[in-house]
Scaffold this active site. Structure first.
Site, mmCIF file in Angstrom:
data_model
loop_
_atom_site.group_PDB
_atom_site.id
_atom_site.type_symbol
_atom_site.label_atom_id
_atom_site.label_comp_id
_atom_site.label_asym_id
_atom_site.label_seq_id
_atom_site.Cartn_x
_atom_site.Cartn_y
_atom_site.Cartn_z
ATOM 1 N N GLU A 130 -6.870 5.227 12.906
ATOM 2 C CA GLU A 130 -5.721 4.950 13.763
ATOM 3 C C GLU A 130 -5.635 5.861 14.984
ATOM 4 O O GLU A 130 -5.006 5.514 15.973
ATOM 5 C CB GLU A 130 -4.423 5.117 12.960
ATOM 6 C CG GLU A 130 -4.358 4.321 11.682
ATOM 7 C CD GLU A 130 -3.113 4.659 10.866
ATOM 8 O OE1 GLU A 130 -2.054 4.916 11.477
ATOM 9 O OE2 GLU A 130 -3.208 4.688 9.625
ATOM 10 N N ASP A 168 0.854 -1.187 0.000
ATOM 11 C CA ASP A 168 0.000 0.000 0.000
ATOM 12 C C ASP A 168 0.888 1.234 0.000
ATOM 13 O O ASP A 168 1.977 1.236 0.584
ATOM 14 C CB ASP A 168 -0.963 -0.004 1.189
ATOM 15 C CG ASP A 168 -0.268 -0.018 2.535
ATOM 16 O OD1 ASP A 168 -0.087 1.060 3.130
ATOM 17 O OD2 ASP A 168 0.090 -1.116 3.002
#
Length: 284
Positions: A179, A88
């Site tokens: 996150e 990614d």
């Protein structure tokens, strides 16, 4: 003889035949454990130092760190021979030569690529359009993710992603990256916002999104409240060797060397084979 004049005799204590008493045994056991700990720490010092600095953003590693990370990637790839791997990226990887990307020393074959598309209510990744268009000309299965900012409006964040990303058949479902902890709201309100984003995006694309987070964040805040969603989990612990059965993807390193990319790259394993990944993708 009276009691006053009676001679008093001292009673001598009988000496123990035991050479080592209980206190001495505890002391020796404690000393042994301390010495054993010192030996283990010394032998693992490179791994420990690397582990406690694994979140560093330095693009360069020392020769020892590079060797440790390459060995770990190689070991994980070997133990997941029946699964597939991918990477990614975001604007932080800079310009990417998509026609010539390849894992260093061919440690693994790249089968899929996730690209950061948006962040918050208004930001687009500076390299998304370029990366997304280039990927359509490659054999890699591609997916796009949104970086969620906890204290920004969830509806506006969903609209930002929807307006930026146009998914089509054969591409991965939308992905929500969470996150951070909220600063201006409770965790309850954060979860409401996450659910709102997920619902709006699912309504638009007709497919349930995937949630990305670190393993501790997942265990503490997401696991119980989003049981119907698939998870892509990050955990770079050098002692973790296998993907968990309930992980859809496992991001096990953020420091892979990929030819064609100047910066270090995140690498992931999918919990299945290529056919299973294709079934996960949009079907129409």
């Amino acid at each position: 003889m009276t009691a006053a004049t009676r001679r008093r005799y001292s009673v001598k204590k009988k000496k123990s035949n035991s050479i080592v008493g209980p206190a001495s045994i505890k002391w020796m056991v404690g000393l042994f454990l301390v010495l054993l700990g010192i030996i283990i720490i010394y032998q693992s010092k490179d791994y420990l130092l690397y582990y406690f600095s694994f979140k560093s953003k330095h693009s360069q590693l020392t020769a020892t760190e590079r060797k440790i990370e390459d060995e770990r990637i190689k070991g994980i790839v070997a133990s997941h021979a029946d699964k597939i791997f991918g990477i990614d990226v975001s604007q932080y990887q800079g310009d990417i030569d998509w026609e010539n990307i390849e894992a260093k020393d061919e440690l693994f074959e790249i089968k899929f690529v996730m690209v950061r598309a948006t962040a918050g209510r208004s930001k687009s990744d500076a390299k998304f359009k370029e990366n997304w268009l280039a990927l359509t000309q490659t054999p890699y299965i591609q997916g796009a993710y949104h970086y969620y900012r906890p204290d920004e409006n969830s509806t506006e964040q969903a609209q930002n992603f929807i307006q930026t990303v146009h998914l089509r058949k054969g591409q991965l479902p939308p992905i929500l990256d969470i996150e951070k902890m909220p600063k201006g709201q409770s965790m309850y309100r954060l979860k409401e916002g996450l659910q709102n984003w997920l619902t709006l995006v699912e309504q638009h694309y007709g497919v349930k999104p995937i949630l990305y987070s670190g393993e501790k964040y997942y265990e503490d805040f997401l696991k119980e409240d989003f049981p119907e969603y698939e998870f892509w989990i990050a955990n770079y612990n050098p002692w973790k060797e296998n993907i968990e059965p309930h992980f859809l993807f496992w991001q096990f390193s953020e420091k892979a060397v990929i030819l064609g990319v100047d910066e270090l790259v995140d690498v992931n394993v999918f919990n299945g084979n290529l056919d299973q990944l294709k079934k996960l993708c949009l079907q129409k």
